[in-house]
Design an enzyme around this catalytic site. Structure first.
Site, short mmCIF file in Angstrom:
data_model
loop_
_atom_site.label_atom_id
_atom_site.label_comp_id
_atom_site.label_asym_id
_atom_site.label_seq_id
_atom_site.Cartn_x
_atom_site.Cartn_y
_atom_site.Cartn_z
N TYR A 1 0.82 -1.21 0.00
CA TYR A 1 0.00 0.00 0.00
C TYR A 1 0.85 1.27 0.00
CZ TYR A 1 -4.50 -2.25 1.12
OH TYR A 1 -5.66 -2.97 1.09
N ASP B 1 -6.49 -7.20 4.45
CA ASP B 1 -7.64 -6.53 3.81
C ASP B 1 -8.54 -7.56 3.15
OD1 ASP B 1 -9.23 -4.43 2.69
OD2 ASP B 1 -8.18 -4.72 0.80
N LYS C 1 3.14 -15.23 2.24
CA LYS C 1 3.32 -15.89 0.93
C LYS C 1 4.83 -16.11 0.80
CE LYS C 1 1.77 -17.36 -3.09
NZ LYS C 1 0.89 -18.55 -3.25
N ASP D 1 -2.91 -18.24 0.35
CA ASP D 1 -3.91 -18.90 -0.52
C ASP D 1 -4.59 -20.04 0.23
OD1 ASP D 1 -1.44 -20.16 -0.57
OD2 ASP D 1 -1.45 -20.63 -2.71
N ASP E 1 -12.59 -9.29 4.43
CA ASP E 1 -13.85 -9.29 3.65
C ASP E 1 -14.37 -10.72 3.56
OD1 ASP E 1 -13.53 -6.53 3.16
OD2 ASP E 1 -14.25 -6.71 1.10
C1 IPM Z 1 -10.34 -1.19 4.17
C2 IPM Z 1 -10.38 -0.64 2.77
C3 IPM Z 1 -9.15 0.20 2.48
C4 IPM Z 1 -7.94 -0.72 2.61
C5 IPM Z 1 -9.13 0.92 1.12
C6 IPM Z 1 -10.33 1.78 0.93
C7 IPM Z 1 -7.88 1.70 0.94
O1 IPM Z 1 -10.55 -1.64 1.83
O2 IPM Z 1 -10.18 -0.42 5.12
O3 IPM Z 1 -10.52 -2.40 4.33
O4 IPM Z 1 -7.63 -1.47 1.67
O5 IPM Z 1 -7.29 -0.69 3.65
MN MN Z 2 -11.04 -3.56 2.71
#
Ligand code: IPM
Ligand code: MN
Ligand code: NAD
Length: 350
Positions: free
Chosen positions: A143, A244, A188, A220, A248
């Site tokens: 990042y 990240d 990884k 993975d 999700d």
């Molecule tokens: C999160 C988001 C952010 C990240 C983006 C919007 C930069 O996806 O906070 O999970 O990847 O950290």
């Molecule tokens: Mn995110």
């Protein structure tokens, strides 16, 4: 009696919607516990750009620095996707805010609510007893590396210093000591040099924690294990981008993107609290967004930055009751709007 002083950054898309619901709940807490409320609301992201300001205006940053307690909705959306680099909401506001406040430890819990286990796409036996926390490194890695274009194409550099890995690993082991004593470090290392360093440093930190069990998994495989044996995990330690993506995925275990809060902290009490979800342009402006992740983020802010444990617990109790009673938004099978869920939890708190 205390003053609840914090910086509130609604941001874009559903950010202001879930933010208003969370503020409603915080106001109820202030009322119930006899506290004063001092909310410093500021522009960030696309909302700041639309007002003719930088994505992270100086006044916004100064407030964050001063209060040390930040509640953020979400930034970004299709309206600003044509912008480049640091002109974008994400790269120009969220990332520098995390970096400049040195909020290197991003904590994201995954513990499915009992009342939601039947709603998740996975079979209930895969979800019962799931209780893990992802410790995501937040201010390093790909990042924040050099990025750009050249005559061949584009590049994003991924770097980690030993010190950056060490401090997040210490956070993970410290947390594991207060939980079930297990750290699963995700990398990884079969491909990436940063991951090889990551593994070495994590091994070294582990020597100071003989009571904590350490396991390494490749990212993975981890993506698969999270869906097939999530019960086995306690603290999952990982670098910025893997954390990240995996969180999700973890939201699927919990029933929705709209229920997982996060805390981004460093050493002291300064912290930023935000749902793991984004600005959800597909449902923005319709009152459909689930405010629970944002409400729980506010609870964590009260606990970790303002030191108000009973107040945080009161909010969490309200959320628990809302979910148990089905007082939830459509993503969780309910019929309430965003603001109705906020009011329900606020009433419960009162
Ligand atoms: C999160 C988001 C952010 C990240 C983006 C919007 C930069 O996806 O906070 O999970 O990847 O950290
Ligand atoms: Mn995110
Ligand atoms: P997203 O998290 O916004 O949405 C993904 C899906 O989950 C969508 O279908 C959305 O409707 C649903 N969802 C998300 N939050 C929800 C909620 N509270 N209640 C019900 N459903 C919810 O991810 P995206 O669509 O990939 O990204 C949209 C924008 O948000 C992008 O510009 C991205 O950069 C930004 N983003 C910002 C943050 C942040 O500010 N912390 C985090 C993630 C994404």
């Amino acid at each position: 009696m205390a003053t609840l002083n914090f910086t509130y950054l609604p941001g874009d898309g559903i950010g202001p919607e879930v933010g208003a619901a969370a503020l409603e709940v915080v106001a109820a807490v202030a009322e119930k516990f006899g506290h004063d409320l001092s909310v410093e609301e500021h522009l960030i992201g696309g909302a700041a750009i639309d007002a003719g300001l930088k994505p992270l205006p100086d006044a916004t940053f100064e407030s964050c620095q001063r209060t040390g307690a930040i509640l953020l909705g979400a930034v970004g959306g299709p309206k600003w996707d044509h912008l480049k680099g640091a002109e974008r909401p994400e790269l120009g506001s969220l990332l520098p805010l995390r970096k400049r406040l040195d909020l290197y430890a991003n904590i994201r819990p995954c513990r499915p609510f009992a009342a939601l286990i039947d709603r998740a796409p996975l079979r209930p036996e895969r979800l019962e007893g799931v209780d893990f926390v992802v410790m995501r490194e937040l201010t390093g890695g790909i990042y924040f590396g050099d990025k750009g274009r050249d005559n061949l194409g584009a590049y994003d550099e991924c770097r980690y210093s030993e010190a950056e890995v060490r401090r997040i690993a210490i956070k993970a082991f410290d947390l594991a000591k207060t939980r079930r004593g297990k750290v699963t470090s995700v990398d990884k290392s079969n491909v990436l040099e940063t991951s090889r360093l990551w593994r070495e440093v994590v091994e070294d930190v582990a020597k100071d924690y003989p009571e904590v069990e350490l396991q390494h998994l490749l990212v993975d495989a981890m993506a698969m294990h999270m869906l097939t044996r999530a019960q086995d995990f306690d603290v999952i330690l990982t670098e910025n981008m893997f954390g990240d993506i995996l969180t999700d995925e973890a939201s699927v275990l919990c029933g929705s993107m709209g229920v997982i809060p996060s805390a981004s902290v460093s050493g002291g009490t300064t912290g930023m609290y935000e749902p793991i979800h984004g600005s959800a342009p597909d449902i923005a402006g319709q009152g459909k967004a689930n405010p629970i992740a944002m409400i729980l983020s506010a609870a964590w802010m009260l606990r970790l930055s303002l030191g108000l444990e009973a107040e945080a617990a009161a909010i969490e109790g309200g959320v628990e009751a809302a979910i148990a009673g089905g007082h939830v938004t459509g993503d969780l099978g309910g019929t309430l709007s965003t603001s109705e869920v906020g009011c329900w939890v606020a009433d419960h708190v009162r």
